[in-house]
Design an enzyme around this catalytic site. Structure first.
Site, PDB file in Angstrom:
ATOM      1  N   GLU A 256      -8.508  -6.481   4.155  1.00  0.00           N
ATOM      2  CA  GLU A 256      -9.011  -5.097   4.132  1.00  0.00           C
ATOM      3  C   GLU A 256     -10.358  -4.969   4.850  1.00  0.00           C
ATOM      4  O   GLU A 256     -11.299  -4.380   4.341  1.00  0.00           O
ATOM      5  CB  GLU A 256      -9.110  -4.595   2.687  1.00  0.00           C
ATOM      6  CG  GLU A 256      -7.762  -4.629   1.976  1.00  0.00           C
ATOM      7  CD  GLU A 256      -7.786  -4.010   0.583  1.00  0.00           C
ATOM      8  OE1 GLU A 256      -8.825  -4.078  -0.084  1.00  0.00           O
ATOM      9  OE2 GLU A 256      -6.747  -3.441   0.192  1.00  0.00           O
ATOM     10  N   ASP A 331      -0.414  -4.877  -5.777  1.00  0.00           N
ATOM     11  CA  ASP A 331      -1.799  -4.499  -6.057  1.00  0.00           C
ATOM     12  C   ASP A 331      -1.956  -3.786  -7.402  1.00  0.00           C
ATOM     13  O   ASP A 331      -2.176  -2.574  -7.430  1.00  0.00           O
ATOM     14  CB  ASP A 331      -2.308  -3.601  -4.925  1.00  0.00           C
ATOM     15  CG  ASP A 331      -3.805  -3.391  -5.011  1.00  0.00           C
ATOM     16  OD1 ASP A 331      -4.455  -4.067  -5.817  1.00  0.00           O
ATOM     17  OD2 ASP A 331      -4.319  -2.547  -4.261  1.00  0.00           O
ATOM     18  N   GLU A 359      -7.611   1.175 -12.368  1.00  0.00           N
ATOM     19  CA  GLU A 359      -7.516   1.811 -11.055  1.00  0.00           C
ATOM     20  C   GLU A 359      -6.229   2.606 -10.890  1.00  0.00           C
ATOM     21  O   GLU A 359      -6.246   3.746 -10.439  1.00  0.00           O
ATOM     22  CB  GLU A 359      -7.610   0.739  -9.948  1.00  0.00           C
ATOM     23  CG  GLU A 359      -7.372   1.299  -8.564  1.00  0.00           C
ATOM     24  CD  GLU A 359      -7.508   0.260  -7.448  1.00  0.00           C
ATOM     25  OE1 GLU A 359      -7.778  -0.916  -7.756  1.00  0.00           O
ATOM     26  OE2 GLU A 359      -7.356   0.640  -6.279  1.00  0.00           O
TER      27      GLU A 359
HETATM   28  C1  BDP Z   1      -7.433  -2.784  -4.277  1.00  0.00           C
HETATM   29  C2  BDP Z   1      -8.546  -1.825  -4.422  1.00  0.00           C
HETATM   30  C3  BDP Z   1      -9.726  -2.121  -3.533  1.00  0.00           C
HETATM   31  C4  BDP Z   1     -10.101  -3.581  -3.686  1.00  0.00           C
HETATM   32  C5  BDP Z   1      -8.918  -4.452  -3.388  1.00  0.00           C
HETATM   33  C6  BDP Z   1      -9.173  -5.918  -3.666  1.00  0.00           C
HETATM   34  O1  BDP Z   1      -8.050  -0.529  -4.154  1.00  0.00           O
HETATM   35  O2  BDP Z   1     -10.766  -1.279  -3.914  1.00  0.00           O
HETATM   36  O3  BDP Z   1     -11.165  -3.900  -2.840  1.00  0.00           O
HETATM   37  O4  BDP Z   1      -7.850  -4.109  -4.213  1.00  0.00           O
HETATM   38  O5  BDP Z   1      -8.681  -6.388  -4.691  1.00  0.00           O
HETATM   39  O6  BDP Z   1      -6.725  -2.681  -5.459  1.00  0.00           O
HETATM   40  O7  BDP Z   1      -9.825  -6.582  -2.896  1.00  0.00           O
END
Ligand code: BDP
Length: 627
Positions: A256, A331, A359
């Site tokens: 990401e 996720d 979340e």
């Molecule tokens: C996702 C989240 C994000 C996190 C990412 C992670 O939306 O904010 O940075 O995972 O785990 O669930 O690195």
């Protein structure tokens, strides 16, 4: 939580050398133990209990004689907290028939590492935090001191964790700022670590892989560059000179948008090993996250990518590297099948990563008790496959720490399961309710069933039958099944995951016609999931693209079943709201009652919205009536 401080504290007899940890144990018992006038803390190295302890308590007349035995000071502290937990949850009581008159038990934690991951940023914001700002008030720490308010808040945090046996804390976000490793911040981290230490909590930091370059000290962050490796060695030396028992670094790399070894055509193993070498002589660990997608395996189904990436690296990591993976392959969805990576890497130690902060489960607005979800994970991935268990914290500076009064139960449940994953969700809910509210047994039982039903209800009103990731973009609160943005990665678009069309709905992950993700599972799961007839229905649309008129086990069509699940989710929340509103008021203080009541109303509105938006949208494909 907590019991009133007694006017006549009990005497704590200590048979152990003085230590800050034993001191805390003594103070906690002196202030809160009310079932006897004497309690003993006995240290005996020969017991070989590790972090564990033995509790012996006997009711004699109108009081208990109790003793905690341990081989380390931390065991005494954990045992002291267990005594208080038994007192506060009624397992030990001077009156009442269901209390134990005698207890003799040995407790040892199952996971060696029981860790919170804070996703806190240096500016005080929290990624996916729903309970206020960060509890680390960096601006209140300077010149080797911190404000008393901050110190006491951090002490409370440490005590709450120690009372559950949580023994590790990563202070900052995995999307880490390079500034975290500057001397300015390390000096502050040292002060926090000093507070956490006597509570048995080891401090860790998340790092940005490109830190040396970002701070202008090196020209590159290439892990094979000599200057880079040297920089990390020097940094590790500095960190350990301040915090000799520092735990290590947690790393999100090439994920990401975060930098990583891949930026220099190096592997994750090469990146992790360079860092591992830097902390090795201090006993430090590198916890490397497997949450990567969109890079080397771009065109592969997202749920397959982390295993595809890391399996070939099994055996290539230094012994002090740990791979940390989320419980599911995607996720933190309300329900996911387990992540198969835990079974495949045989030579690499692994941590599981859970998410306490909600979340994707209504954030701090929905009452959703997560223990059943985590138990589900442990029922597939045996705890012995993991050296540790980490969870993304839901803690902020809200007065009640976690936003929703019931979200605190999730922090609690994580700690309890990290200590002992065999505990049942019901037991943990029961304990938590009794320590949190003073309710008669009947009301406890009622609220326990509310908690126990809440996660399945959430799955039902958000994404039943294996649907996933149909959340609103970015903030992930509320439904957006039609979500598609051409300029975003496909893996961020809900339509990529449900694939609804005139024929049916669901992601075909079978070997014959789909992405083949089922083949990543060990048997018997691989065959079971791959076959539409044997695939458990809660994962059906995760693994299969299913015709709208497909006959479910109930005899209903998929479409009917989908409608029924959404309706059932709403109905459960409606019932929970009714119970709280009409039955719980006499047992809860006005403020908390009102707070939860308002939140449940809100949750009910949200559940209806989820159902209506999703069914209206899917109906444009199914063309079938909503019953
Ligand atoms: C996702 C989240 C994000 C996190 C990412 C992670 O939306 O904010 O940075 O995972 O785990 O669930 O690195």
């Amino acid at each position: 939580m907590g019991t009133p401080v007694l006017s006549n504290p009990c005497t704590v007899v200590i048979k152990a050398p003085t230590s800050p940890t034993v001191d805390i144990a003594r103070q906690e018992l002196e202030s809160h133990w009310s079932l006897g006038s004497r309690v003993s803390l006995v240290l005996n190295k020969k017991l070989r209990l590790g972090e564990g302890y033995r509790i012996i308590a006997k009711r004699k007349g109108t009081s208990y004689e109790a003793a905690v035995h341990a081989s380390r000071p931390i065991g005494l502290l954990y045992g002291a907290y267990d005594l208080l937990r038994m007192q506060n949850s009624g397992t030990l009581a001077l009156h009442g028939s269901h209390a134990n008159t005698a207890v003799d038990k040995v407790e040892r934690p199952v996971f060696p590492t029981r860790m919170l991951n804070h996703w806190d940023n240096l500016d005080g914001s929290i990624e996916r935090g729903y309970a206020g700002k960060s509890i680390w008030k960096w601006e209140q720490i300077s010149n080797g001191t911190m404000t008393e308010t901050l110190r006491s808040r951090i002490q409370q945090y440490a005590a709450a964790n120690a009372s559950l046996g949580i023994n590790a804390s990563v202070l900052n976000n995995v999307n880490a700022s390079p500034k975290m490793l500057t001397r300015e911040y390390l000096d502050k981290v040292k002060l926090i670590a000093d507070i956490l230490r006597p509570y048995g909590i080891t401090t860790y930091l998340s790092i940005n892989f490109a830190t040396p370059m970002a701070l202008g000290d090196t020209k590159t962050a290439d892990p094979l560059d000599k200057d880079v490796a040297k920089w990390w060695k020097k940094k590790a030396k500095e960190v350990y000179s301040l915090i000799p028992d520092f735990g290590g670094f947690l790393v999100k790399a090439n994920s990401e948008g975060q930098p990583g070894p891949g930026d220099y055509q190096r592997t994750h193993a090469e990146g992790a090993n360079m860092l591992a070498d830097a902390v090795k002589s201090y006993g430090g660990k590198i916890i490397w996250r497997s949450f990567v997608y969109g890079a080397n395996h771009k065109n592969e189904d997202r749920v397959k990518q982390s295993l595809s990436e890391f399996k070939p690296m099994d055996g290539k990591f230094r012994p002090n590297v740990i791979l940390q993976s989320k419980n599911g392959p995607l996720d933190f969805q309300p329900r996911e099948p387990f992540a198969p990576i835990f079974m495949h890497l045989k030579k690499t130690p692994q941590y599981g990563e859970l998410q306490i902060t909600q979340e994707y489960l209504g954030q701090s607005k929905h009452l959703v008790y997560l223990a059943p979800m985590w138990k589900e994970f442990f029922s597939f991935v045996h705890p012995s496959l993991m050296q540790g268990i980490a969870a993304v914290a839901n803690i902020g500076d809200d007065a009640n720490w976690c936003g929703h009064p019931f979200s605190q139960a999730n922090w609690y449940a994580f700690g309890r399961l990290a200590w002992n994953p065999e505990l049942s969700s019901e037991e943990i809910a029961d304990e938590w309710l009794r320590q949190t509210f003073s309710m008669p047994d009947e009301a406890i039982a009622t609220m326990k069933s509310v908690m126990m039903e809440s996660r399945e209800a959430c799955v039902n009103y958000m994404m039943p039958l294996g649907l996933h990731h149909i959340f609103k973009f970015d903030h992930h609160y509320g439904p957006e099944p039609d979500g598609f943005k051409a300029d975003y990665p496909l893996e961020w678009c809900p339509v990529y995951y449900h694939r609804a069309d005139s024929i049916g709905v669901g992601f075909d992950r079978t070997v014959a016609t789909g992405s083949g993700a089922t083949a990543q599972y060990p048997e018997p799961y691989a065959s079971e999931y791959d076959n539409i007839a044997t695939c458990p229905e809660e994962y059906l649309l995760w693994f299969h693209h299913v015709p709208w008129t497909y006959r479910m086990k109930s005899g209903k069509t998929l479409w009917q079943e989908l409608c029924d699940k959404y309706n059932a989710g709403v109905a459960t929340v409606r019932n929970h709201r009714y119970i709280w509103h009409y039955k719980m008021k006499p047992y809860v203080d006005a403020e908390r009652w009102q707070h939860v009541d308002t939140l449940l109303n809100h949750q009910l509105d949200n559940a209806r919205e989820w159902r209506n938006v999703c069914l209206d949208y899917f109906q444009t494909f199914s063309k079938l009536p909503v019953e």
